[in-house]
Design an enzyme around this catalytic site. Structure first.
Site, mmCIF file in Angstrom:
data_model
loop_
_atom_site.group_PDB
_atom_site.id
_atom_site.type_symbol
_atom_site.label_atom_id
_atom_site.label_comp_id
_atom_site.label_asym_id
_atom_site.label_seq_id
_atom_site.Cartn_x
_atom_site.Cartn_y
_atom_site.Cartn_z
ATOM 1 N N ASP A 196 -2.141 4.315 -10.599
ATOM 2 C CA ASP A 196 -2.817 4.264 -9.312
ATOM 3 C C ASP A 196 -3.242 5.685 -8.926
ATOM 4 O O ASP A 196 -2.676 6.667 -9.421
ATOM 5 C CB ASP A 196 -1.840 3.688 -8.273
ATOM 6 N N ASP A 226 -4.404 6.816 -5.214
ATOM 7 C CA ASP A 226 -4.082 7.277 -3.864
ATOM 8 C C ASP A 226 -2.586 7.319 -3.603
ATOM 9 O O ASP A 226 -1.872 6.319 -3.726
ATOM 10 C CB ASP A 226 -4.763 6.377 -2.824
ATOM 11 N N ASP A 258 2.413 3.885 -6.010
ATOM 12 C CA ASP A 258 3.273 4.086 -4.839
ATOM 13 C C ASP A 258 3.396 2.843 -3.971
ATOM 14 O O ASP A 258 4.263 2.787 -3.094
ATOM 15 C CB ASP A 258 2.719 5.225 -3.974
#
Length: 227
Positions: A8, A10, A179
């Site tokens: 991922d 961001d 996250d």
């Protein structure tokens, strides 16, 4: 050692939160919101709801075009939502912040022979501009962005073109890193992949699903991938 790492962007590699806070704060001040901290908290809450709906399959464009109107409206200020959304996207285009250690982490993975793949929800033009501006594009063998794919994580269909491009991927040699418990970890579960929850803030997991691994630093992520 893992052969493939789907990562991922961001708040896993790119410091999205820093750029978001700076951009929204500037907009709040520009349009006369006096209690900036309350305005920022209001926006963040509404934006989380917007992305949750998008991840469940809702049409992204109308939701994104109304998130600022909703946030400013809650503060008693009437604005042109689509116009502010356009301004905000321009700001995001120049959010080149990376998390400390991200570049070194990616360098070590690629040197070790791991095929690094970006798997991110978001707007294609913004994500590509941010990767280029942060000089991270060079580390990725491929980049998959939900707007381009047509499905957002955690929908398992997000991963279909990745599996098509990399037919030797297996549960044993591939891991999804991110996250977000909902989009990244649940997405990996739906796609029958192992996952690593990147959790440097030590947030409690209150979901009814769990990552295969949890890491609170790039050092611990590297250990999972290269062991």
């Amino acid at each position: 050692m893992k052969k493939y790492a789907i990562i991922d962007l961001d708040d896993t590699l790119l410091d999205f939160t820093r750029g978001e806070n700076e951009g929204v704060t500037r907009l709040l001040q520009k349009y006369g919101v006096t209690d900036v901290q309350r305005g920022l908290a209001t926006y963040v809450k509404i934006n989380q709801d917007v992305w949750h709906q998008i991840e469940l399959g809702a049409d992204r464009a109308p939701l994104l075009d109304t998130r600022f109107a909703r946030a400013f409206g809650a503060m008693g200020v009437t604005v042109d939502g689509p116009a502010i959304e356009k301004q905000y996207k321009s700001m995001l285009d120049h959010n080149y912040y990376t998390l400390p250690g991200a570049t070194t982490f990616l360098t070590e993975l690629t040197r070790a022979g791991v095929t690094v793949i970006a798997g991110t929800n978001g707007t294609k033009s913004i994500q590509l501009n941010r990767l280029a501006g942060s000089q991270l594009t060079r580390f990725f063998d491929s980049i998959f962005i939900s707007e381009d794919v047509g499905y957002d994580k955690p929908d398992e269909r997000f991963f279909a073109p990745i599996f098509t491009q990399y037919p030797t991927m297996t549960t044993g040699n591939t891991v999804m890193i991110g996250d977000s418990l909902h989009s990244d970890i649940l997405g990996a579960t739906n796609a029958h992949l192992d996952s690593v929850w990147f959790n440097p803030r030590h947030t409690a997991n209150t979901a009814d699903y769990h990552p295969t691994y949890e890491a609170d630093s790039y050092a611990s992520l590297k250990h999972v991938l290269l062991a």
